[in-house]
Design a protein around this motif. Structure first.
Motif, mmCIF file in Angstrom:
data_model
loop_
_atom_site.group_PDB
_atom_site.id
_atom_site.type_symbol
_atom_site.label_atom_id
_atom_site.label_comp_id
_atom_site.label_asym_id
_atom_site.label_seq_id
_atom_site.Cartn_x
_atom_site.Cartn_y
_atom_site.Cartn_z
ATOM 1 N N TRP A 32 73.459 46.397 -17.748
ATOM 2 C CA TRP A 32 72.384 47.354 -18.000
ATOM 3 C C TRP A 32 71.711 47.758 -16.694
ATOM 4 O O TRP A 32 71.776 47.049 -15.692
ATOM 5 N N CYS A 33 71.055 48.916 -16.760
ATOM 6 C CA CYS A 33 70.224 49.364 -15.640
ATOM 7 C C CYS A 33 68.776 49.057 -16.012
ATOM 8 O O CYS A 33 68.241 49.665 -16.949
ATOM 9 N N PRO A 34 68.107 48.155 -15.287
ATOM 10 C CA PRO A 34 66.724 47.821 -15.627
ATOM 11 C C PRO A 34 65.779 49.008 -15.456
ATOM 12 O O PRO A 34 64.794 49.132 -16.183
ATOM 13 N N TYR A 35 66.120 49.888 -14.517
ATOM 14 C CA TYR A 35 65.272 51.062 -14.266
ATOM 15 C C TYR A 35 65.319 52.001 -15.482
ATOM 16 O O TYR A 35 64.287 52.504 -15.945
ATOM 17 N N CYS A 36 66.526 52.253 -15.980
ATOM 18 C CA CYS A 36 66.667 53.119 -17.165
ATOM 19 C C CYS A 36 65.863 52.540 -18.319
ATOM 20 O O CYS A 36 65.107 53.253 -18.993
ATOM 21 N N LEU A 92 79.171 49.833 -19.818
ATOM 22 C CA LEU A 92 80.092 48.764 -20.220
ATOM 23 C C LEU A 92 81.471 48.897 -19.584
ATOM 24 O O LEU A 92 82.306 48.015 -19.718
ATOM 25 N N ILE A 93 81.691 50.011 -18.906
ATOM 26 C CA ILE A 93 83.012 50.245 -18.329
ATOM 27 C C ILE A 93 83.135 49.523 -16.988
ATOM 28 O O ILE A 93 82.237 49.569 -16.144
ATOM 29 N N GLU A 94 84.255 48.854 -16.836
ATOM 30 C CA GLU A 94 84.470 47.953 -15.703
ATOM 31 C C GLU A 94 84.222 48.633 -14.352
ATOM 32 O O GLU A 94 83.610 48.064 -13.459
ATOM 33 N N ASN A 95 84.673 49.862 -14.217
ATOM 34 C CA ASN A 95 84.538 50.539 -12.920
ATOM 35 C C ASN A 95 83.098 50.830 -12.531
ATOM 36 O O ASN A 95 82.806 51.067 -11.365
ATOM 37 N N VAL A 96 82.211 50.838 -13.497
ATOM 38 C CA VAL A 96 80.839 51.303 -13.226
ATOM 39 C C VAL A 96 79.972 50.147 -12.744
ATOM 40 O O VAL A 96 79.634 49.243 -13.503
ATOM 41 N N LYS A 97 79.637 50.173 -11.455
ATOM 42 C CA LYS A 97 78.877 49.076 -10.847
ATOM 43 C C LYS A 97 77.404 49.425 -10.659
ATOM 44 O O LYS A 97 76.566 48.544 -10.549
ATOM 45 N N PHE A 98 77.109 50.718 -10.538
ATOM 46 C CA PHE A 98 75.740 51.159 -10.247
ATOM 47 C C PHE A 98 75.281 52.157 -11.301
ATOM 48 O O PHE A 98 76.103 52.843 -11.901
ATOM 49 N N CYS A 99 73.965 52.239 -11.496
ATOM 50 C CA CYS A 99 73.437 53.294 -12.355
ATOM 51 C C CYS A 99 73.573 54.606 -11.582
ATOM 52 O O CYS A 99 73.015 54.731 -10.482
ATOM 53 N N GLY A 118 63.612 45.485 -18.552
ATOM 54 C CA GLY A 118 63.344 46.696 -17.782
ATOM 55 C C GLY A 118 62.536 46.427 -16.526
ATOM 56 O O GLY A 118 61.680 45.534 -16.512
ATOM 57 N N GLN A 119 62.825 47.192 -15.477
ATOM 58 C CA GLN A 119 62.111 47.012 -14.215
ATOM 59 C C GLN A 119 62.454 48.170 -13.277
ATOM 60 O O GLN A 119 63.606 48.585 -13.189
ATOM 61 N N ARG A 120 61.441 48.687 -12.597
ATOM 62 C CA ARG A 120 61.724 49.726 -11.597
ATOM 63 C C ARG A 120 62.181 49.059 -10.298
ATOM 64 O O ARG A 120 61.610 48.050 -9.901
ATOM 65 N N LYS A 121 63.196 49.622 -9.676
ATOM 66 C CA LYS A 121 63.713 49.058 -8.424
ATOM 67 C C LYS A 121 64.017 50.183 -7.448
ATOM 68 O O LYS A 121 64.368 51.280 -7.881
ATOM 69 N N PRO A 122 63.913 49.926 -6.145
ATOM 70 C CA PRO A 122 64.230 50.993 -5.179
ATOM 71 C C PRO A 122 65.731 51.273 -5.145
ATOM 72 O O PRO A 122 66.539 50.351 -5.358
ATOM 73 N N PRO A 123 66.110 52.524 -4.890
ATOM 74 C CA PRO A 123 67.542 52.852 -4.825
ATOM 75 C C PRO A 123 68.222 52.182 -3.629
ATOM 76 O O PRO A 123 67.591 51.923 -2.611
ATOM 77 N N LEU A 124 69.503 51.910 -3.793
ATOM 78 C CA LEU A 124 70.275 51.265 -2.730
ATOM 79 C C LEU A 124 70.962 52.318 -1.871
ATOM 80 O O LEU A 124 71.190 53.449 -2.318
ATOM 81 N N ASN A 125 71.322 51.918 -0.680
ATOM 82 C CA ASN A 125 72.200 52.750 0.128
ATOM 83 C C ASN A 125 73.639 52.371 -0.253
ATOM 84 O O ASN A 125 74.174 51.373 0.219
ATOM 85 N N LEU A 126 74.242 53.170 -1.132
ATOM 86 C CA LEU A 126 75.553 52.791 -1.677
ATOM 87 C C LEU A 126 76.617 52.663 -0.597
ATOM 88 O O LEU A 126 77.581 51.910 -0.769
#
Ligand SMILES: [Zn+2]
Ligand SMILES: [Zn+2]
Length: 259
Positions: A83-87, A105-112, A147-155
């Motif tokens: 899950w994405c805590p921010y969403c 839920l899809i394996e390839n998806v690592k980031f929101c 749920g939680q707001r988090k700063p975006p990452l530098n992918l």
């Protein structure tokens, strides 16, 4: 009269029943995969749930429609819920429905894709992985809000090269669009649709033209020279990588390919 009631009532002990899927082995990936994806009984289970709930089109919440296109050998679905805590946090603050998008839920998806943070799969309070059938937004063990707001990452720092990052983002966009167009499909897409498209686009290209396509070796050897072999028996599906490569090479969208 519910069709395939043996799956509901567990009349046939050799078959997995819906009850088994929901109530036993709740943390196994196979159960997540049964309901959302690529197992042979998925269409039967979804059809039974549609009848039980009097809701149509529940199949479009799953990957069933892509069963005959994507390679089912790939581990397409994660082992446990992510899950994405921010969403979650934003949806709760805005009074929106809190749910678990199929994409997570899809394996390839690592980031929101929206918030560019890592999808989580472990409760930050009790450090356990979610059971597959949990109330969205809450830990299935300790009940805490996730749920939680988090700063975006530098992918870019998560990928070894810009090329890998771009490839990842292309794959995710492709997946998002496949999921988005599912309710609009007039028929279930077949792998032959893809082969036919490739054949039409590539059959007139010479060796020089094919060289520009990074998957040309595959087309040259199996598609153009043997288009008649492109059937289920020959190859059951293509990888997400390959599909997104087709989209990129021909500058098309999945909608243009399948709708
Ligand atoms: Zn998010
Ligand atoms: Zn917890």
């Amino acid at each position: 009269m519910i069709q395939h009631e043996e799956y509901l009532l567990q009349k046939d002990t050799k078959k997995t029943s819906i009850k088994q899927i929901f109530l036993t082995n709740k943390t196994t990936s196979s159960n997540l995969s049964v309901l959302n994806g690529f197992q042979s009984i998925t269409p039967i289970i979804v059809s039974a749930i549609e009848q039980l709930t009097s809701r149509q089109y529940l199949y479009s919440l799953t990957l069933i429609s892509w069963l005959k296109v994507l390679d089912s050998v790939e581990p397409l679905l994660k082992h446990s819920c992510a899950w994405c805590p921010y969403c979650y946090q934003v949806w709760r603050e805005q009074g929106e429905v809190i749910y678990i998008p199929l994409l997570w839920l899809i394996e390839n998806v690592k980031f929101c894709p929206q918030h560019r943070i890592l999808l989580e799969n472990t409760c930050p309070y009790c450090h356990q992985r979610m059971l597959n059938f949990c109330q969205p937004g809450y830990c299935s063990h300790c009940g805490e809000w996730l749920g939680q707001r988090k700063p975006p990452l530098n992918l870019a720092t998560y990928f070894s090269s810009v090329e890998y990052l771009e490839n990842y983002q292309r794959n995710i966009s492709c997946l998002q669009e496949l999921i988005a167009i599912t309710p609009s499909l007039s028929k279930r897409p077949q792998i032959q649709d893809v082969y036919l498209y490739l054949h039409e686009r590539c059959v007139h290209l010479d060796e020089e033209g094919l060289k520009d396509l990074s998957f040309s070796f595959w087309i040259r050897s199996h598609l153009i020279s043997n288009p008649q072999r492109c059937n289920h028996a020959y190859r059951p599906g293509i990888s997400l990588d390959f599909l997104s490569e087709i989209v990129r090479c021909f500058n098309i969208t999945p909608s243009q390919l399948f709708l």
